[in-house]
Scaffold this motif. Structure first.
Motif, short mmCIF file in Angstrom:
data_model
loop_
_atom_site.label_atom_id
_atom_site.label_comp_id
_atom_site.label_asym_id
_atom_site.label_seq_id
_atom_site.Cartn_x
_atom_site.Cartn_y
_atom_site.Cartn_z
N HIS A 160 0.83 -1.21 0.00
CA HIS A 160 0.00 0.00 0.00
C HIS A 160 0.86 1.26 0.00
O HIS A 160 0.58 2.21 -0.73
CB HIS A 160 -0.92 -0.01 1.22
CG HIS A 160 -1.87 1.14 1.24
ND1 HIS A 160 -2.94 1.24 0.37
CD2 HIS A 160 -1.91 2.26 2.01
CE1 HIS A 160 -3.59 2.35 0.60
NE2 HIS A 160 -2.99 3.00 1.59
N ALA A 163 2.35 1.61 -3.50
CA ALA A 163 1.33 1.96 -4.50
C ALA A 163 0.89 3.40 -4.34
O ALA A 163 0.71 4.13 -5.33
CB ALA A 163 0.14 1.02 -4.36
N THR A 164 0.72 3.84 -3.11
CA THR A 164 0.31 5.21 -2.85
C THR A 164 1.39 6.20 -3.30
O THR A 164 1.09 7.23 -3.92
CB THR A 164 0.00 5.41 -1.35
OG1 THR A 164 -1.01 4.48 -0.95
CG2 THR A 164 -0.46 6.82 -1.07
N SER A 172 -3.66 0.48 -5.27
CA SER A 172 -4.08 1.02 -3.99
C SER A 172 -5.48 0.56 -3.61
O SER A 172 -5.76 0.32 -2.43
CB SER A 172 -4.06 2.56 -4.02
OG SER A 172 -2.74 3.05 -4.16
N THR A 175 -4.95 -2.99 -2.17
CA THR A 175 -4.32 -3.02 -0.86
C THR A 175 -5.27 -2.48 0.20
O THR A 175 -5.36 -3.04 1.32
CB THR A 175 -3.01 -2.22 -0.87
OG1 THR A 175 -3.26 -0.88 -1.32
CG2 THR A 175 -1.97 -2.87 -1.77
N THR A 176 -6.00 -1.42 -0.13
CA THR A 176 -6.96 -0.86 0.82
C THR A 176 -8.05 -1.87 1.16
O THR A 176 -8.43 -2.03 2.33
CB THR A 176 -7.60 0.41 0.22
OG1 THR A 176 -6.58 1.37 -0.05
CG2 THR A 176 -8.62 1.02 1.17
N SER A 199 -11.84 1.72 -1.12
CA SER A 199 -11.46 0.82 -2.21
C SER A 199 -12.46 0.93 -3.36
O SER A 199 -12.06 0.98 -4.54
CB SER A 199 -11.41 -0.63 -1.70
OG SER A 199 -11.12 -1.51 -2.75
#
Length: 257
Positions: A160, A163-164, A172, A175-176, A199
């Motif tokens: 995360h 990706a962020t 993201s 992962t969220t 998400s």
């Protein structure tokens, strides 16, 4: 259960007509058509071969079919891989294919998934862009095949963060969602609701239509029944629109309904 994701999202296709066409097809669940656009160059070059293999592996996760085509595409990608990054990416896809076969009940390939993702970790540098996707997939294995949620959370958090930092909206969103799933598993309903809603928002922003139904169904798990049923109804509508995918979610929602 998990859907799949690759970093080749909408932000990667803005200046490339072929990549844009592949993304549009993939986002609507037309993986075979998307893979066909890459077929000619995939026989000779590692990058399109890896991309094509990833599309066909993702199709397996969503449809529970197409295993032979995915295996063949992976073997081509593995044969063409020349650098550590390419070999690591191919190993990451092999691990995900083995994970999908296991979690969908096709065949237990847990050992193969673990070995392939471990090989990918040895080949892909910690700072490489592909590391975030690998961390997500290692988290999926830890959560769903070896039942080690603490390890899964650590892997999801690494994925995360990366990706962020890269502005990868699609990764993201995954992962969220999986961090929210772990929060729900721990009884943190409010945190889970916030994560599932975020998400869903990110998938809407990315235009990843085929991934919307899983996000809606996840959010339904933590909403009051009236809102939950509205979300499940919307998920069923999208699944019908896309020809019955994700297959695993279609079966579950049919039972719930």
């Amino acid at each position: 259960m998990s859907d799949s994701v690759r970093p080749d999202g909408p932000e990667d296709s803005e200046d490339d007509p072929l990549a844009h066409a592949v993304w549009r097809l993939r986002s609507r669940g037309c993986w075979e058509d998307a893979a066909a656009l890459l077929e000619e160059t995939a026989h000779h070059h590692a990058a399109p071969a890896l991309h094509r293999a990833a599309l066909l592996v993702e199709r397996c996760m969503y449809t529970s079919g197409g295993w032979t085509a995915a295996e063949e595409a992976l073997r081509t990608a593995e044969a063409l891989a020349a650098s550590d990054d390419e070999r690591g990416a191919a190993a990451c896809e092999r691990g995900h294919l083995a994970y999908a076969a296991t979690v969908l009940g096709v065949r237990d390939r847990t050992d193969e998934a673990r070995a392939a993702l471990g090989r990918a970790a040895a080949l892909i540098a910690p700072s490489a862009p592909a590391r975030a996707l690998l961390d997500l997939r290692r988290g999926l294995l830890a959560e769903n095949l070896t039942d080690t949620p603490d390890s899964a959370q650590a892997a999801y958090l690494r994925a995360h963060s990366a990706a962020t930092a890269r502005g990868d909206v699609l990764l993201s969103s995954s992962t969220t969602r999986h961090l929210a799933g772990l929060a729900l598993r721990s009884g943190e309903t409010a945190e889970a609701r916030q994560g599932f809603a975020e998400s869903l928002r990110l998938r809407e922003e990315a235009g990843f239509l085929v991934g919307m139904a899983p996000a809606l169904a996840s959010l339904a798990e933590v909403e009051p029944e009236s809102e939950a049923e509205r979300l499940r109804t919307e998920a069923r509508r999208l699944i019908r629109l896309l020809g019955g995918v994700p297959a695993w979610l279609a079966a579950r929602l049919e039972t719930d309904g």
